[in-house]
Design a protein around this motif. Structure first.
Motif, PDB file in Angstrom:
ATOM      1  N   ARG A 230      14.475  -2.915   0.314  1.00  0.00           N
ATOM      2  CA  ARG A 230      13.350  -3.636   0.916  1.00  0.00           C
ATOM      3  C   ARG A 230      13.867  -4.965   1.440  1.00  0.00           C
ATOM      4  NH1 ARG A 230       8.595  -1.094  -0.973  1.00  0.00           N
ATOM      5  NH2 ARG A 230       8.839   0.039  -2.947  1.00  0.00           N
ATOM      6  N   PRO A 255       8.951   2.179   3.305  1.00  0.00           N
ATOM      7  CA  PRO A 255       7.944   2.013   4.362  1.00  0.00           C
ATOM      8  C   PRO A 255       6.975   0.876   4.053  1.00  0.00           C
ATOM      9  CG  PRO A 255       7.330   3.841   2.964  1.00  0.00           C
ATOM     10  CD  PRO A 255       8.671   3.366   2.468  1.00  0.00           C
ATOM     11  N   PHE A 256       7.511  -0.329   4.014  1.00  0.00           N
ATOM     12  CA  PHE A 256       6.704  -1.512   3.712  1.00  0.00           C
ATOM     13  C   PHE A 256       7.257  -2.669   4.519  1.00  0.00           C
ATOM     14  CE2 PHE A 256       5.516  -5.349   1.489  1.00  0.00           C
ATOM     15  CZ  PHE A 256       4.209  -5.112   1.081  1.00  0.00           C
ATOM     16  N   ASP A 294       3.533   5.900   8.504  1.00  0.00           N
ATOM     17  CA  ASP A 294       2.975   5.686   7.172  1.00  0.00           C
ATOM     18  C   ASP A 294       3.281   4.301   6.614  1.00  0.00           C
ATOM     19  OD1 ASP A 294       5.706   6.065   6.750  1.00  0.00           O
ATOM     20  OD2 ASP A 294       5.402   6.965   4.772  1.00  0.00           O
ATOM     21  N   ILE A 295       3.819   3.396   7.431  1.00  0.00           N
ATOM     22  CA  ILE A 295       4.250   2.109   6.894  1.00  0.00           C
ATOM     23  C   ILE A 295       3.066   1.297   6.377  1.00  0.00           C
ATOM     24  CG2 ILE A 295       4.093   0.741   9.040  1.00  0.00           C
ATOM     25  CD1 ILE A 295       7.011  -0.289   8.103  1.00  0.00           C
ATOM     26  N   ALA A 296       3.281   0.637   5.254  1.00  0.00           N
ATOM     27  CA  ALA A 296       2.290  -0.276   4.690  1.00  0.00           C
ATOM     28  C   ALA A 296       2.592  -1.679   5.198  1.00  0.00           C
ATOM     29  CB  ALA A 296       2.340  -0.250   3.168  1.00  0.00           C
ATOM     30  N   ALA A 326      -2.271  -3.316   3.931  1.00  0.00           N
ATOM     31  CA  ALA A 326      -2.178  -2.717   2.601  1.00  0.00           C
ATOM     32  C   ALA A 326      -2.146  -3.782   1.520  1.00  0.00           C
ATOM     33  CB  ALA A 326      -0.925  -1.846   2.502  1.00  0.00           C
ATOM     34  N   THR A 375      -4.084   6.892  -0.079  1.00  0.00           N
ATOM     35  CA  THR A 375      -2.847   7.505  -0.573  1.00  0.00           C
ATOM     36  C   THR A 375      -3.087   8.460  -1.735  1.00  0.00           C
ATOM     37  OG1 THR A 375      -2.392   5.632  -2.066  1.00  0.00           O
ATOM     38  CG2 THR A 375      -1.454   5.520   0.150  1.00  0.00           C
ATOM     39  N   CYS A 380       4.782  11.199  -4.133  1.00  0.00           N
ATOM     40  CA  CYS A 380       5.813  10.255  -3.707  1.00  0.00           C
ATOM     41  C   CYS A 380       6.710   9.925  -4.889  1.00  0.00           C
ATOM     42  CB  CYS A 380       5.179   8.972  -3.159  1.00  0.00           C
ATOM     43  SG  CYS A 380       4.249   8.027  -4.386  1.00  0.00           S
ATOM     44  N   TRP A 400       5.300   2.342  -1.029  1.00  0.00           N
ATOM     45  CA  TRP A 400       4.457   1.381  -0.306  1.00  0.00           C
ATOM     46  C   TRP A 400       4.168   0.132  -1.138  1.00  0.00           C
ATOM     47  CZ3 TRP A 400       3.144   6.622  -0.938  1.00  0.00           C
ATOM     48  CH2 TRP A 400       3.511   7.432   0.137  1.00  0.00           C
ATOM     49  N   GLN A 402       2.971  -0.192  -4.068  1.00  0.00           N
ATOM     50  CA  GLN A 402       1.791  -0.137  -4.918  1.00  0.00           C
ATOM     51  C   GLN A 402       2.218  -0.032  -6.373  1.00  0.00           C
ATOM     52  OE1 GLN A 402       1.021   3.397  -2.773  1.00  0.00           O
ATOM     53  NE2 GLN A 402      -1.098   2.806  -2.334  1.00  0.00           N
TER      54      GLN A 402
END
Length: 438
Positions: A230, A255-256, A294-296, A326, A375, A380, A400, A402
């Motif tokens: 990340r 994907p963030f 699907d990116i957050a 998100a 989601t 995942c 993402w 979360q």
């Protein structure tokens, strides 16, 4: 004062402060000191944040509380070091406002062992020099780390947003050398990290010769055992097509994307010296979503910037509606001494800022809950990072970012394939499907 035998580091603020705090702790441990609770430690390092006025005042409150707690428990007085951005911004003034032993800026904390030795000999010490990244070469090797680790790759800022003190407390933008970053990343993985978050005030401004952050990420992706990458915090002006394409091409790049916008009003953005517009920001997000649907998305917002009108605040709300974040961080404008915005006459009343912040946070919370709910049903990979409150419960992060709660026979550091079963405002509950190898 006798030489200290125990230490405690308390960090305030951003992820870079967390990284710096970890490195200061490693420095102290390398000198033979043992980590302890704040109420027991011989030397306490307060690693400070200067972004907001309240954070600055909290430091002085903590100093008084710390002394009181230690006197009550053991009758002793700890050695206190104020580090970080408040130390850099206020310097010797800290000695005037609070009786501390050490003041050390964020670019000089590698000198902390020498400063502690001087303080133990009875000499209060100040070091707010800003050498170019020399601290990294003086830091000890990385120790055992958590499954998710921070790694600073870039420091400083050249953007000079009119509300921000970072260019004054952290200095100009500068990138750490590529080889040093890769070596530290390998050491983190060897010490137990499965995920690394690359840090910088403007992390996507990292460069070396012709290479950009996307090239660095591609090389880190080749490190055996590194499952996730990340990066944060990014500036819209440094979001290159190469970095956007990396989100399409590199499986380990999560994907963030945290991409601060601050306001939805072009006039306010110009007054902030943000150098992007509402439209250019939204078009940039469209390009990211095109390669990674699907990116957050995450962002930062300031309400009540000097002169902000009701209509301009409504522009921010409409941008939030258009994006569907998100996650997001939102703050009331806080005038920082020495910044251009602090001298603007049209300061927004506190009550108006309070009301706007409540409306903005309601919209952001609505969208975060909606993203989490959308989601539910997905399977995942979840990286388990810490124990939960319930028996057998572990808490980890989805791709993402979360927070996911899972009960099962697992260990911290495991990557587990999980179906997201239920969503709350701030977390999800997962049900295991297949445990991943490696």
């Amino acid at each position: 004062m006798s030489p200290p035998k125990t230490f405690h580091v308390k960090s305030f603020g951003c992820q870079m402060n967390v990284y710096d705090g970890e490195r200061m702790a490693e420095l102290m441990a390398a000198q033979g000191l043992t980590q302890a609770d704040a109420v027991d430690a011989d030397v306490v390092v307060l690693n400070t944040c200067h972004i907001r006025e309240r954070a600055t005042e909290k430091v002085y409150s903590d100093i008084g509380r710390l002394r009181k707690d230690q006197r009550r428990k053991s009758g002793k007085t700890p050695m206190i070091a104020v580090a970080g951005c408040v130390a850099q911004a206020e310097g010797e003034e800290i000695f005037t406002r609070a009786k501390v032993d050490i003041v050390v800026g964020p670019q000089a904390y590698h000198n902390l062992p020498d400063l502690v030795a001087k303080a133990a000999a009875g000499t209060p010490s100040l070091d707010t020099d800003m050498p170019l990244l020399s601290k990294f070469g003086a830091l000890p090797a990385r120790r055992k780390v958590a499954p998710s680790a921070f790694l600073t790759v870039q420091e400083g800022c050249d953007k000079f947003c009119t509300y921000c003190v970072v260019p004054y407390t952290r200095g100009a933008e500068i990138s750490r050398p590529f080889a040093a970053i890769v070596d530290e990343a390998k050491a983190l993985v060897d010490a137990g990290a499965r995920e690394i978050t690359l840090l910088g005030q403007n992390v996507n401004a990292w460069s070396e010769n012709e290479r950009g952050l996307h090239d660095l990420i591609r090389d880190l992706d080749r490190i055996p055992g590194l499952a996730r990458i990340r990066y944060t915090t990014s500036h819209p002006n440094d979001m290159t097509q190469g970095l956007i394409d990396a989100h399409r091409d590199i499986e380990s790049l999560m994907p963030f994307l945290h991409l601060p916008v601050q306001s939805g009003s072009d006039r306010v953005l110009k007054a902030m010296n943000r150098s992007h517009t509402r439209d250019s920001y939204l078009r940039l997000l469209d390009r990211v979503r095109e390669v990674r649907p699907d990116i957050a998305l995450s962002g930062d917002f300031i309400v009540g910037f000097p002169g902000e009108t009701d209509a301009e605040f409504t522009d921010t709300l409409s941008l939030v509606d258009a994006v569907g974040y998100a996650q997001a961080y939102s703050f009331k404008y806080s005038p920082r001494p020495g910044t251009p915005a602090a001298s603007i006459v049209e300061q927004v009343p506190e009550a108006v800022m309070d009301e706007r912040l409540q409306r903005l946070q309601a919209a952001l919370n609505r969208d975060q809950h909606a993203f989490n709910a959308a989601t539910v049903g997905r399977t995942c990979s979840v990286l388990l990072e810490r124990a939960g409150k319930l028996p057998g419960q572990l808490i980890g992060k989805s791709p993402w970012l979360q927070s996911v709660h899972l009960i099962g026979d697992h260990a911290i550091g495991d990557l587990v394939a999980v179906t997201l079963a239920a969503a709350g405002p701030n977390s999800l509950t997962g049900v295991e499907r297949v445990r991943e190898a490696a």
